[in-house]
Design a protein around this motif. Structure first.
Motif, PDB file in Angstrom:
ATOM      1  N   ASP A 257      34.124 -31.666 -50.627  1.00 50.86           N
ATOM      2  CA  ASP A 257      35.871 -31.487 -51.431  1.00 50.86           C
ATOM      3  C   ASP A 257      36.304 -30.479 -50.387  1.00 50.86           C
ATOM      4  N   TYR A 258      35.289 -29.989 -49.029  1.00 53.92           N
ATOM      5  CA  TYR A 258      36.038 -28.779 -48.689  1.00 53.92           C
ATOM      6  C   TYR A 258      34.672 -28.250 -47.911  1.00 53.92           C
ATOM      7  N   PRO A 259      33.764 -29.060 -46.277  1.00 54.24           N
ATOM      8  CA  PRO A 259      32.768 -28.361 -46.014  1.00 54.24           C
ATOM      9  C   PRO A 259      32.644 -27.168 -45.733  1.00 54.24           C
ATOM     10  N   ALA A 260      33.826 -27.486 -44.961  1.00 47.95           N
ATOM     11  CA  ALA A 260      33.700 -25.894 -43.941  1.00 47.95           C
ATOM     12  C   ALA A 260      33.689 -24.640 -45.115  1.00 47.95           C
ATOM     13  N   ALA A 261      33.740 -24.701 -46.654  1.00 49.84           N
ATOM     14  CA  ALA A 261      33.928 -23.436 -46.945  1.00 49.84           C
ATOM     15  C   ALA A 261      32.976 -23.243 -47.727  1.00 49.84           C
ATOM     16  N   CYS A 262      32.904 -21.472 -48.065  1.00 52.67           N
ATOM     17  CA  CYS A 262      31.309 -21.297 -47.937  1.00 52.67           C
ATOM     18  C   CYS A 262      31.023 -21.600 -49.855  1.00 52.67           C
ATOM     19  N   ASN A 263      31.577 -21.730 -50.187  1.00 54.15           N
ATOM     20  CA  ASN A 263      31.060 -22.792 -51.803  1.00 54.15           C
ATOM     21  C   ASN A 263      30.348 -23.615 -51.550  1.00 54.15           C
ATOM     22  N   ALA A 264      30.685 -24.324 -50.709  1.00 56.04           N
ATOM     23  CA  ALA A 264      29.888 -25.694 -50.283  1.00 56.04           C
ATOM     24  C   ALA A 264      28.931 -25.666 -50.895  1.00 56.04           C
ATOM     25  N   VAL A 265      28.324 -26.482 -51.167  1.00 53.19           N
ATOM     26  CA  VAL A 265      26.665 -26.862 -51.210  1.00 53.19           C
ATOM     27  C   VAL A 265      26.103 -27.646 -50.101  1.00 53.19           C
ATOM     28  N   GLU A 266      24.983 -26.474 -49.876  1.00 54.37           N
ATOM     29  CA  GLU A 266      24.061 -27.373 -47.943  1.00 54.37           C
ATOM     30  C   GLU A 266      22.857 -27.736 -48.927  1.00 54.37           C
ATOM     31  N   THR A 267      22.090 -27.222 -49.710  1.00 50.14           N
ATOM     32  CA  THR A 267      20.372 -27.719 -50.074  1.00 50.14           C
ATOM     33  C   THR A 267      21.276 -28.945 -51.419  1.00 50.14           C
ATOM     34  N   LEU A 268      19.910 -29.111 -51.512  1.00 52.98           N
ATOM     35  CA  LEU A 268      20.316 -30.707 -52.540  1.00 52.98           C
ATOM     36  C   LEU A 268      18.071 -30.494 -52.988  1.00 52.98           C
ATOM     37  N   LEU A 269      18.176 -29.956 -54.227  1.00 50.64           N
ATOM     38  CA  LEU A 269      16.940 -29.846 -54.631  1.00 50.64           C
ATOM     39  C   LEU A 269      16.902 -30.857 -56.009  1.00 50.64           C
ATOM     40  N   VAL A 270      15.917 -31.563 -55.990  1.00 45.20           N
ATOM     41  CA  VAL A 270      15.526 -32.783 -57.037  1.00 45.20           C
ATOM     42  C   VAL A 270      14.464 -32.781 -56.966  1.00 45.20           C
ATOM     43  N   HIS A 271      14.245 -32.723 -58.504  1.00 44.40           N
ATOM     44  CA  HIS A 271      13.154 -32.837 -59.083  1.00 44.40           C
ATOM     45  C   HIS A 271      12.356 -34.183 -58.879  1.00 44.40           C
ATOM     46  N   SER A 324      17.186 -23.284 -44.184  1.00 41.00           N
ATOM     47  CA  SER A 324      17.622 -21.899 -43.640  1.00 41.00           C
ATOM     48  C   SER A 324      19.089 -21.667 -43.561  1.00 41.00           C
ATOM     49  N   THR A 325      20.040 -23.260 -43.351  1.00 39.23           N
ATOM     50  CA  THR A 325      21.209 -23.507 -42.883  1.00 39.23           C
ATOM     51  C   THR A 325      22.269 -23.977 -43.479  1.00 39.23           C
ATOM     52  N   GLU A 326      23.510 -22.553 -42.805  1.00 38.15           N
ATOM     53  CA  GLU A 326      24.866 -22.800 -43.471  1.00 38.15           C
ATOM     54  C   GLU A 326      25.295 -24.088 -42.615  1.00 38.15           C
ATOM     55  N   PHE A 327      25.237 -25.666 -42.870  1.00 32.77           N
ATOM     56  CA  PHE A 327      26.011 -26.860 -42.474  1.00 32.77           C
ATOM     57  C   PHE A 327      27.469 -26.401 -42.264  1.00 32.77           C
ATOM     58  N   LEU A 328      28.550 -26.509 -43.355  1.00 37.58           N
ATOM     59  CA  LEU A 328      29.840 -26.211 -43.237  1.00 37.58           C
ATOM     60  C   LEU A 328      30.261 -27.308 -42.523  1.00 37.58           C
ATOM     61  N   ASP A 329      29.297 -28.346 -43.373  1.00 37.46           N
ATOM     62  CA  ASP A 329      30.254 -29.526 -42.064  1.00 37.46           C
ATOM     63  C   ASP A 329      29.396 -30.819 -43.011  1.00 37.46           C
ATOM     64  N   VAL A 331      26.493 -32.342 -43.784  1.00 38.77           N
ATOM     65  CA  VAL A 331      25.293 -32.594 -43.790  1.00 38.77           C
ATOM     66  C   VAL A 331      24.684 -32.091 -44.532  1.00 38.77           C
ATOM     67  N   LEU A 332      23.991 -31.930 -45.488  1.00 41.09           N
ATOM     68  CA  LEU A 332      22.768 -32.215 -46.361  1.00 41.09           C
ATOM     69  C   LEU A 332      21.540 -32.039 -46.714  1.00 41.09           C
ATOM     70  N   ALA A 333      21.088 -30.377 -46.904  1.00 43.66           N
ATOM     71  CA  ALA A 333      19.395 -30.892 -47.075  1.00 43.66           C
ATOM     72  C   ALA A 333      18.408 -31.053 -48.062  1.00 43.66           C
ATOM     73  N   ILE A 334      17.509 -31.557 -48.369  1.00 44.19           N
ATOM     74  CA  ILE A 334      17.454 -32.516 -49.957  1.00 44.19           C
ATOM     75  C   ILE A 334      15.885 -32.017 -49.499  1.00 44.19           C
ATOM     76  N   ARG A 335      15.339 -30.862 -50.939  1.00 47.29           N
ATOM     77  CA  ARG A 335      13.969 -31.629 -50.787  1.00 47.29           C
ATOM     78  C   ARG A 335      13.691 -31.594 -52.278  1.00 47.29           C
ATOM     79  N   THR A 336      12.102 -31.823 -52.073  1.00 47.11           N
ATOM     80  CA  THR A 336      11.628 -32.132 -53.632  1.00 47.11           C
ATOM     81  C   THR A 336      10.950 -31.678 -54.021  1.00 47.11           C
TER      82      THR A 336
END
Lengths: 456, 456
Positions: A257-271, A324-329, A331-336
């Motif tokens: 929606d607005y990747p440069a915002a501080c409330n954009a998601v940066e990390t996705l954790l997936v069961h 540990s990175t705020e991409f503000l872009d 980009v999304l990090a995914i961890r299982t």
């Protein structure tokens, strides 16, 4: 309001003196000033957008040469859809809010004729330092006026043209109101930030609005409290029972929606149980929106099998630093998330631990069908905002119904989360008596009644 | 609870980990721990007073050789009338307070099925540094347990014996409760203060209890917020219409009830019209109690004429520095307030200006028969507590009905005035939805409802 070349100390001292007068202004006088500011800005839309486009043009050149990040460029642009109207509406919203000054929130009869009262009052003098977002000037000026706080505004060089015109318009508008001239100071002096941060005698609170570097600089240098957040490293955890469509909606909105915002998601954790079911749908939707996915081994393996070949080729490996990175872009990090043993809560606990360790205590969300799991997540995560089945992008003062906001705080004191008018107030105690002394009370003497009284 | 020789970092890290467990404990478990602490301390009164008397004995020697101030000596003595009972009652009072954790104070329907809730939660880890007052250990430990905050307690060398025995007793008492062992850390390592003040990763708030030097040191060095006050320079203004008996009662109590306290009065401002009427009565009563009066020219001249010769001989001249001095002793600075011109408010405005310039924004009082004058004084004075016709000594968490207090704050953010349980809480936002994203809203999309919901 004055656009001065005053020294930082002159500006701060003048603001402090004016703050006591501003604090005594009635509601109507402060609201009239807000009307004047709104109308003046609305009437000057074309001029403001023209000045802003010069800032944007200059920023584009800096961005092209790599001196300026694309995210700052995006924040600078007042012509983005809805942004100017949002700015104006923000002033109206603030004006429409109840007066936050003088609200009595405690009344106690300590003894016969000894009445304690606690009431809200302005903090005093705020220092607002901002970089790119030019609409912040209008937001902050209106919140300051409504809350009867004096404010010193220091704009960044990226928004110089926008800052100058907006502040000149606000200044002219306020000249015909009761708001004291020096109660909103606009500082344009170069290198004024560090001297201002030392003036704790005159300035009560610093609110930096801008890059992580600016916020960290203020936190390190300021002799007075700093309100805000340096990082916005938000995470979403998709639990084993997550609804597929819900996961797609929430993650895509949180990221794009607005990747440069501080409330954009940066990390996705997936069961791990939904690596082959929910995750491919989420990943596919994200890739369609241009998001680069950085995956851990398990998630990459699952996606490689369950995504079309051409999409699977776009996957990247994640590094430890990415978590540990705020991409503000885009980009999304995914961890299982792999449950540890048979304990039913071990997956959500692992997600909580990841978030408390790597996150920035800003906004974190869970997608789950279970209220029990959501509650455990919300109780365990040490963040200002905990969201269940909705986008991290809702973390915002306007969306929360606060009118507008001065910022989002990850502080553990005073104000946390989106900060509106309430965060600009402090309280004072008033006690009235009939000549009582404290020596009358205690063993052998009178006893305190401590009778709660109705608020007037 | 552990009395450790752990390094500052080990103690702080352990406290942070425990803080999340403590935060999840139910009310009953925290109250049971408070009962255990109360009963154990009550049962060990004789042993504690014996240990404390060793501290007092040692302090007397230091005071005699000039190494220690008399005011610290007074604060150290647990055998002073009512002090031990006050300490025990403080724990009971805190236990009796409503649970401050999880109180919902805002509920808003942002849209259908998108519900925002704000609720209180503990701050996290508190660092309490104190010097002389040994009862602070019990106060702080009980406030921390009640508020579900972890705490690191660092005692001063003056109270070493008292600190050791009280903390050992509390530690044993807590061992049989659900409060996690590391959630209250007692640090005895020498020179631990400065390293602790840098651990902003683990420690969320510092509360120094002790000398102005200790507080200033913390304010200068701490990487996290500091709650409290350095100075307690309180003033009383006697207006032209002040009742004589009321003035005597209030000033004598404010100065002599406990001169070493931060809420004792240090400066007396007197309207020139009552220099020969009210002031001599007040001065006479103060001199009877052993107070040394430091007078400006006009007040000295008036008192010299209107006091008996033997008392007039005891007067001193005031210096400019005296008006910026917290004597913490039986000394009072007196200044005459002369109205400037014919404006009826000019006298009270001059008193306000003196207080805002020389005072410490702690507690200031006015003695006047007029509500209008009192309101003007309270609106103009920039202090945490504004009192009308009563002693400055009432500025105190127990007297205000807060149970006990962690300190008195002159901060302009978070908590101001006497700080009880509320000052140890912060809030968090929880938002629950059905998969909503923020992109759905705005121009052309859905509108937010922002419907205020009843608190559950």
């Amino acid at each position: 309001m004055s656009l001065t070349n005053a020294s930082p100390e002159q500006a701060a001292r003048a603001a402090k003196v004016s703050s006591r007068k501003l604090a005594a202004l009635p509601t109507a006088a402060r609201n009239a000033a807000l009307d004047a500011v709104h109308d003046a800005l609305a009437g000057a839309r074309a001029d403001i957008l023209a000045a802003n486009s010069r800032d944007v043009e200059f920023a584009k050149q800096s961005a092209a040469s790599g001196e300026l990040s694309l995210s700052i460029l995006k924040r600078l642009d007042l012509s983005r859809k809805g942004k100017f109207d949002d700015m104006l509406q923000g002033i109206r919203d603030v004006r429409a809010l109840e007066d936050p000054v003088g609200r009595v929130d405690l009344r106690t009869e300590l003894d016969d004729g000894l009445i304690l009262q606690r009431q809200t009052c302005p903090i005093g003098v705020l220092l607002i330092i901002f970089e790119a977002r030019p609409e912040v000037i209008a937001n902050i000026a209106s919140l300051a006026i409504k809350s009867a706080n004096a404010a010193i505004l220091k704009g960044g060089k990226e928004s110089t043209e926008s800052f100058k015109i907006i502040s000149t318009i606000i200044s002219k508008a306020l000249a015909n109101t009761d708001v004291p001239n020096d109660s909103i100071q606009l500082v344009t002096t170069r290198d004024a930030v560090d001297p201002l941060l030392e003036l704790s005698e005159y300035i009560d609170l610093v609110i930096p609005r801008g890059s992580n570097e600016l916020v960290r600089h203020c936190q390190r240098k300021a002799h007075m409290p700093v309100l805000g957040h340096a990082d916005g490293l938000c995470s979403i955890y998709i639990h084993a029972d997550a609804d597929e469509d819900m996961a797609v909606n929430v993650v895509v909105d949180s990221k794009t929606d607005y990747p440069a915002a501080c409330n954009a998601v940066e990390t996705l954790l997936v069961h791990e149980n939904v690596l082959k079911t929910v995750l491919p749908k989420v990943a596919s939707a994200l890739i369609s929106k241009g998001v680069a996915l950085r995956c851990d081994q398990a998630s990459r393996a699952a996606l490689s099998k369950h995504l079309p070949q051409d999409r699977a080729l776009l996957l990247h490996d994640v590094s430890d630093a990415d978590f540990s990175t705020e991409f503000l872009d885009l980009v999304l990090a995914i961890r299982t998330i792999t449950p540890d043993g048979n304990k039913p809560t071990s997956a959500v606990d692992a997600a909580i631990e990841h978030i408390n360790t790597h996150g920035s205590h800003h906004t974190d969300a869970i997608i789950t069908a279970s209220k029990e799991v959501a509650d455990r997540f919300c109780n365990g995560v040490d963040s200002a905002c905990k969201f269940w089945n909705c986008s991290t992008r809702f973390c915002d003062g306007m969306r929360f119904g606060f009118g507008t906001e001065v910022g989002i705080s990850t502080n553990k004191v005073h104000a946390r989360g989106p900060v509106g008018l309430e965060g600009l107030m402090i309280h004072e105690y008033r006690l009235s008596g009939m000549g009582q002394g404290a020596a009358m009370y205690g063993s052998g003497g009178r006893q305190y009644k401590h009778k709660k009284l109705p608020l007037l």
